[in-house]
Design a protein around this motif. Structure first.
Motif, PDB file in Angstrom:
ATOM      1  N   LEU A 196       0.860  -1.183   0.000  1.00 40.51           N
ATOM      2  CA  LEU A 196       0.000   0.000   0.000  1.00 40.51           C
ATOM      3  C   LEU A 196       0.893   1.228   0.000  1.00 40.51           C
ATOM      4  CD1 LEU A 196      -2.665  -0.969   2.684  1.00 40.51           C
ATOM      5  CD2 LEU A 196      -3.202  -0.271   0.372  1.00 40.51           C
ATOM      6  N   GLY A 197       0.634   2.169  -0.916  1.00 43.20           N
ATOM      7  CA  GLY A 197       1.425   3.384  -0.972  1.00 43.20           C
ATOM      8  C   GLY A 197       1.069   4.362   0.135  1.00 43.20           C
TER       9      GLY A 197
ATOM     10  N   VAL B 250      -0.714  -4.694  -5.432  1.00 44.05           N
ATOM     11  CA  VAL B 250       0.009  -3.427  -5.339  1.00 44.05           C
ATOM     12  C   VAL B 250      -0.992  -2.288  -5.505  1.00 44.05           C
ATOM     13  CG1 VAL B 250       1.798  -1.963  -6.325  1.00 44.05           C
ATOM     14  CG2 VAL B 250       2.131  -4.446  -6.234  1.00 44.05           C
ATOM     15  N   ILE B 251      -1.071  -1.433  -4.505  1.00 45.12           N
ATOM     16  CA  ILE B 251      -1.989  -0.294  -4.490  1.00 45.12           C
ATOM     17  C   ILE B 251      -1.160   0.975  -4.365  1.00 45.12           C
ATOM     18  CG2 ILE B 251      -3.867   0.837  -3.232  1.00 45.12           C
ATOM     19  CD1 ILE B 251      -4.818  -1.932  -2.382  1.00 45.12           C
TER      20      ILE B 251
ATOM     21  N   GLY C 288       0.339 -12.451 -12.044  1.00 46.92           N
ATOM     22  CA  GLY C 288       0.638 -12.706 -10.641  1.00 46.92           C
ATOM     23  C   GLY C 288       0.427 -11.520  -9.733  1.00 46.92           C
ATOM     24  N   VAL C 289      -0.153 -10.425 -10.260  1.00 51.24           N
ATOM     25  CA  VAL C 289      -0.339  -9.238  -9.431  1.00 51.24           C
ATOM     26  C   VAL C 289      -1.640  -8.534  -9.797  1.00 51.24           C
ATOM     27  CG1 VAL C 289       1.067  -7.847 -11.017  1.00 51.24           C
ATOM     28  CG2 VAL C 289       0.704  -7.048  -8.678  1.00 51.24           C
ATOM     29  N   THR C 290      -2.376  -8.135  -8.778  1.00 51.53           N
ATOM     30  CA  THR C 290      -3.513  -7.230  -8.921  1.00 51.53           C
ATOM     31  C   THR C 290      -2.997  -5.821  -8.654  1.00 51.53           C
ATOM     32  OG1 THR C 290      -5.032  -8.938  -8.124  1.00 51.53           O
ATOM     33  CG2 THR C 290      -5.806  -6.650  -8.042  1.00 51.53           C
ATOM     34  N   THR C 291      -3.381  -4.860  -9.505  1.00 51.26           N
ATOM     35  CA  THR C 291      -2.845  -3.512  -9.345  1.00 51.26           C
ATOM     36  C   THR C 291      -3.968  -2.477  -9.293  1.00 51.26           C
ATOM     37  OG1 THR C 291      -2.581  -3.212 -11.743  1.00 51.26           O
ATOM     38  CG2 THR C 291      -0.694  -4.065 -10.525  1.00 51.26           C
ATOM     39  N   ILE C 292      -3.790  -1.488  -8.435  1.00 51.06           N
ATOM     40  CA  ILE C 292      -4.691  -0.344  -8.332  1.00 51.06           C
ATOM     41  C   ILE C 292      -3.815   0.895  -8.287  1.00 51.06           C
ATOM     42  CG2 ILE C 292      -6.386   0.841  -6.879  1.00 51.06           C
ATOM     43  CD1 ILE C 292      -7.370  -1.884  -5.947  1.00 51.06           C
TER      44      ILE C 292
ATOM     45  N   GLY D 245      -6.599   1.594 -13.190  1.00 49.24           N
ATOM     46  CA  GLY D 245      -5.764   2.768 -13.357  1.00 49.24           C
ATOM     47  C   GLY D 245      -5.938   3.749 -12.209  1.00 49.24           C
ATOM     48  N   SER D 246      -6.035   5.021 -12.537  1.00 42.89           N
ATOM     49  CA  SER D 246      -6.125   6.082 -11.531  1.00 42.89           C
ATOM     50  C   SER D 246      -7.377   6.928 -11.749  1.00 42.89           C
ATOM     51  CB  SER D 246      -4.883   6.968 -11.599  1.00 42.89           C
ATOM     52  OG  SER D 246      -3.719   6.235 -11.305  1.00 42.89           O
TER      53      SER D 246
END
Length: 262
Positions: free
Chosen positions: A52-53, A81-82, A103-107, A126-127
């Motif tokens: 988490l960022g 990864v967020i 292998g990764v979910t991204t936000i 995306g954003s």
């Protein structure tokens, strides 16, 4: 004063910036990394290989980084990864990826994810996206920047939702929504260009006019999809503000694997 409530459980190995706040009875797993000024609501679970960022706000009872709901999953160390400045509200569930995909979910950043939303394994968001309450994403869904997904909508696996598009509430989406398009219904159908959203984001009148022309080519002209794609390429070479968005629309349609809504 500690910013981690005494009833919270932070497993050994978890990496939290000293400014992170963790509420009562929350659990943070051993492989989790959390960036500066992020807040974790009470009773939430942050687990898995999750990053988490900074400046994220996680609501109460959220489940972030859980195991994929995929029967092929065999405990591989897949990831979530967020980015930064996301709001993720109560009872949201977000799962890690699978080895059958990347292998990764991204936000990305600056997303507004409302209560009871589900983001399945291997999704790529995306954003500046808005997901209204109870919106549900199956696995492998891709959503472009500035898209809006209405409440209680269901999105089929492997579907793509283009940038600046909007899916109305209580819709069932089984094919791709091109960028800039409004869709709604069960099954979701196209309902024009997202003109108001584009105006709010600073698109020029010329660009919006070009996108309206492109929409008519794809959905109103009676042309086959192959004919429409050729006409879109012609529209995208006019030499004005509309070239870039029309090109983005044409590129999206070219890349569609499930087909676009018709």
């Amino acid at each position: 004063m500690s910013k981690i409530h005494p009833t919270a459980i932070i497993e050994p190995g978890a990496q939290l910036d000293e400014s992170v706040e963790v509420g009562p009875y929350a659990i943070v797993g051993q492989h989790v990394q959390i960036g500066a000024r992020t807040t974790i609501g009470s009773h939430s679970v942050i687990e898995g290989h999750t990053v988490l960022g900074s400046d994220n706000r996680i609501g109460h009872y959220a489940s972030v980084g859980g195991r994929p709901q995929d029967m092929k999953y065999k405990d591989e160390p897949t990831r979530l990864v967020i980015g930064d400045r996301n709001t993720i509200r109560e009872f949201t569930t977000i799962h890690t990826g699978t080895v059958q995909d990347t292998g990764v979910t991204t936000i990305g950043d600056d997303n507004w994810i409302m209560a009871y939303v589900h983001v399945g394994h291997d999704c790529q968001l995306g954003s500046n996206i808005i997901m209204s309450s109870n919106a549900q994403l199956a696995g492998h869904v891709i959503i472009g920047d500035h898209a809006i997904v209405g409440g209680m909508s269901g999105v089929h696996q492997f579907v793509r939702i283009g940038a600046h598009s909007m899916l109305g509430g209580a819709s069932a989406l089984v094919q791709d929504i091109p960028p800039f398009v409004i869709a709604a219904g069960n099954k979701a159908e196209p309902h024009g260009i997202n003109v108001e959203g584009l105006r709010r984001r600073g698109f020029s009148a010329e660009a919006i006019s070009a996108l309206r022309s492109a929409y008519r080519v794809v959905y109103k002209s009676g042309a086959t999809l192959e004919e429409a794609k050729a006409q879109l390429r012609e529209l995208a070479s006019a030499g004005g503000d509309g070239d870039a968005p029309v090109t983005a629309l044409a590129d999206f349609i070219d890349a569609s694997q499930r087909g676009i809504i018709r």
